[in-house]
Design an enzyme around this catalytic site. Structure first.
Site, short mmCIF file in Angstrom:
data_model
loop_
_atom_site.label_atom_id
_atom_site.label_comp_id
_atom_site.label_asym_id
_atom_site.label_seq_id
_atom_site.Cartn_x
_atom_site.Cartn_y
_atom_site.Cartn_z
N ASP A 258 -6.62 1.83 8.25
CA ASP A 258 -6.60 2.02 6.80
C ASP A 258 -6.00 0.80 6.10
O ASP A 258 -6.50 0.33 5.09
CB ASP A 258 -5.74 3.24 6.43
CG ASP A 258 -6.60 4.49 6.35
OD1 ASP A 258 -7.83 4.38 6.59
OD2 ASP A 258 -6.03 5.57 6.05
N ASP B 81 -0.08 -1.20 6.10
CA ASP B 81 0.21 -0.64 7.41
C ASP B 81 -0.59 -1.39 8.47
O ASP B 81 -1.67 -1.89 8.20
CB ASP B 81 -0.21 0.84 7.45
CG ASP B 81 0.82 1.71 6.75
OD1 ASP B 81 2.00 1.30 6.69
OD2 ASP B 81 0.43 2.78 6.25
N GLU C 34 0.83 -1.19 0.00
CA GLU C 34 0.00 0.00 0.00
C GLU C 34 0.88 1.25 0.00
O GLU C 34 1.75 1.41 0.84
CB GLU C 34 -0.87 -0.05 1.27
CG GLU C 34 -1.43 1.26 1.72
CD GLU C 34 -1.89 1.19 3.19
OE1 GLU C 34 -1.62 0.19 3.89
OE2 GLU C 34 -2.52 2.15 3.62
#
Ligand code: 2B7
Length: 657
Positions: free
Chosen positions: A522, A518, A445
């Site tokens: 999110d 992460d 990401e």
């Protein structure tokens, strides 16, 4: 065969210095004194280590000092005895004998200064004393320091003198023990068990070292007595590097292209000796030396020789208007294919380069060697027409073969890999290995995390695909829409296995597909979107166990000089609970993967032997339930989504893979 020796006679240079004693050198020429304690404290600094190579290094140091007496024209013979214990060695030369007179200011004999002080060398060695290898002729004190016992016996000025040492310290002053004719030095030493343990010397290694020395110093007589096997060998090569070349070609079972061998010996300027021949070997093979030290990575002397060969051959082709088949271009590699060459030079101040100091770096040497070799090689080709023809046929053959094989590989390449590779997404940093079972794709990401991952990964087997834009929720989208989403279509292209009716698991390019997000909400969200996509459109990849979740750390806990990593609060608390109370603890929290140094990311999350991966599975017998979870979680109804959100990790199973 032709010998193109330069015109200067090979008179042994006399090292006599003006104003010195009859021997040309006195005790007062010794400079700089330092004790031997540092050597015993840190042997590795002086001999590279205390294993077998270090142990043999002791022998090379002493042997090379004896060879130096030969090189400098004062001795003809070096003899080496490996005694019955396999560890004690006696080296002897018939040179001038190390001076035994007393140094006016130090009140000690030159012999004692040379053998018991570090860096004590004759003043001459900065000027014109060329040494063969080793610590530039000052290694005997290092050997003494690392020997439990040493005895030096010197013959000179009509007498025989002896001094004995224990662990580098003299037992007594030098003693004259009788009359003797001639001159020379004899050194016997036993490597210290305190330093080397019970390692023994390898007679074969000693023989090889002596043989190379004999090749490089033609005419020198070397006697090797191996008392462990009761053998005695005399080595002498009056042919020098020419013998070395023949020996090398025979050993490698190569056949010469022509019987002719080029031998060049320059005695003006830095001593240089070269022998070369073309053979049927599939490559070039160079053996180069500087002051008797092998330069395994070549360097400027070898480069100069290569320059000379290539240019001389090209010049020959041009001036003789040799016809080369149409459309065939001859490369330097073609010219040098099959060339076997020995190159030995002696320089006053050699500079070495590279981690292992195996490469000569003196810039002036390249041109000097080129200049010395090229005209002689050109002349040789001009005057030996049949030799030159045979060599040129060899070169043209290798150019043809190279061209044919290049065309063949090009064709194979065009047909296979490239077409598939061309279809890969531009932002994919692919791995170099192309065996899917060994390859991993990390779907990462964000660009900054992608950047760290690209830098930190193992390029051979780990590919990185950073995701930039929004990932579509595939739960609510038809295939057409899924393929219109840049991020998802990039994943499909990177995987190579197709999708929908084109799906073919055999074409999957990576057998581990690892989602790296992460460790925050999110990140979890994106992971969920991706898993939904895999579940809906590439389910066989999950079923066959190809899909994984990476576990990047969220916390770094530093305590007691050690660093611990935790991927969530529970893990962090568990670590803290185990630490002794007296430790000062420092906790830092990563805001995102992009904050981590590439090396840290690798060590905590990417390295196969350190990371923890979660394998994504669909629990057996729970298919309906899983289906429900996905629908609830990713479907349109927010209330079901909330209910499922805490339990979604049930999909995964902790694994060390
Ligand atoms: C740079 C130092 C180590 N050395 C001399 C003279 C002769 C000589 C040596 C040697 C190894 C085992 C047998 C010079 C050179 C010391 O100064 S070392 N021979 N042989 C040797 O070590 N062999 C020397 C000038 C005048 N007279 C003698």
């Amino acid at each position: 065969m032709m010998d193109s020796s330069a015109s200067t006679p090979s008179a042994s240079p006399s090292k006599a210095k003006k104003g010195s004693s009859v021997s040309g050198y006195t005790a007062s020429d010794i400079t700089v004194l330092e004790g031997l304690e540092p050597v015993r404290k840190r042997p590795g600094m002086y001999i590279g280590g205390t294993g077998a190579p270090g142990l043999h290094h002791l022998v090379w140091e002493i042997v090379d000092n004896a060879v130096d007496e030969v090189i400098n024209g004062h001795a003809t013979t070096v003899s080496v005895t490996l005694h019955k214990d396999g560890r004690t060695v006696t080296v002897q030369d018939n040179g001038r004998g190390i001076p035994v007179d007393i140094h006016p200011t130090h009140g000690k004999s030159a012999l004692e200064l040379i053998l018991t002080t570090l860096h004590a060398g004759g003043k001459f060695d900065q000027n014109n004393y060329i040494t063969s290898g080793g610590l530039h002729g000052v290694g005997s004190s290092v050997v003494n320091a690392l020997s439990s016992d040493m005895v030096a016996t010197i013959t000179r000025t009509g007498g025989k003198f002896v001094q004995e040492y224990r662990r580098g310290k003299p037992k007594d002053t030098v003693k004259r023990i009788g009359d003797a004719r001639g001159s020379g030095t004899s050194i016997r030493f036993t490597p210290d068990v305190e330093i080397f343990g019970d390692l023994v010397l390898d007679p074969e290694l000693i023989y090889e070292h002596l043989e190379v020395s004999a090749f490089l110093n033609k005419g020198m007589k070397v006697i090797f007595k191996d008392d462990t096997s009761g053998t005695r060998t005399e080595i002498q090569h009056d042919g020098g590097v020419l013998d070395f070349l023949e020996h090398t070609i025979t050993l490698r079972e190569n056949r010469k292209t022509t019987d002719q061998v080029l031998h060049i010996e320059r005695k003006q300027g830095p001593r240089l000796e070269i022998a070369l021949a073309w053979t049927d070997a599939p490559r070039e093979y160079f053996k180069s030396f500087v002051n008797g030290i092998p330069t395994r990575d070549g360097g400027t002397h070898e480069q100069g020789l290569k320059d000379a060969v290539v240019k001389a051959v090209r010049n020959y082709i041009d001036t003789h208007e040799i016809s080369i088949p149409r459309g065939l271009s001859i490369s330097s590699d073609d010219i040098r294919e099959g060339l076997v060459a020995i190159c030995s030079t002696f320089l006053v101040e050699p500079q070495f380069q590279g981690q292992t100091k195996d490469k000569l770096n003196n810039p002036e040497t390249r041109g000097q060697v080129d200049g010395a070799v090229r005209p002689i090689l050109e002349q040789w080709l001009h005057t030996n027409k049949s030799t030159a023809d045979a060599i040129l046929m060899r070169i043209v053959m290798s150019a043809k073969a190279r061209q044919a094989s290049r065309a063949a590989t090009d064709q194979v390449r065009r047909k296979s890999a490239t077409t598939r590779r061309l279809n890969l997404p531009g932002k994919l940093a692919d791995c170099s290995n192309s065996n899917p079972t060994e390859c991993e794709l990390f779907i990462v990401e964000g660009d900054s995390a992608g950047g760290s991952a690209k830098q930190g990964r193992d390029r051979l087997t780990q590919a990185i695909l950073p995701l930039r834009g929004k990932v579509l929720n595939a739960e609510q989208a038809p295939l057409k829409k899924v393929l219109n989403n840049n991020e998802l279509s990039d994943i499909v292209r990177a995987l190579g296995c197709g999708i929908g009716k084109d799906f073919n698991a055999d074409r999957l390019r990576y057998h581990k597909i690892i989602l790296l997000m992460d460790a925050d909400s999110d990140g979890h969200h994106i992971a969920t979107l991706l898993l939904t996509f895999f579940y809906r459109y590439l389910r066989p990849l999950i079923e066959d166990g190809y899909v994984f979740l990476a576990q990047p750390p969220l916390y770094k806990v530093e305590a007691g000089g050690r660093t611990h990593w935790a991927s969530d609060d529970a893990e962090k608390d568990a670590i803290l609970a185990k630490l002794p109370a007296r430790y000062k603890v420092e906790i830092s929290r990563f805001k995102g993967l992009g904050e981590m140094m590439p090396k840290t990311l690798y060590e905590t999350t990417l390295a196969p032997d350190k990371r923890r991966l979660l394998k994504v599975t669909i629990p057996e017998g729970d298919r309906l339930e899983t289906e429900q979870v996905i629908t609830d979680l990713m479907g349109k109804d927010p209330s079901t989504r909330f209910r499922e959100i805490t339990s979604w990790m049930d999909l995964v199973e902790d694994l060390d893979v």
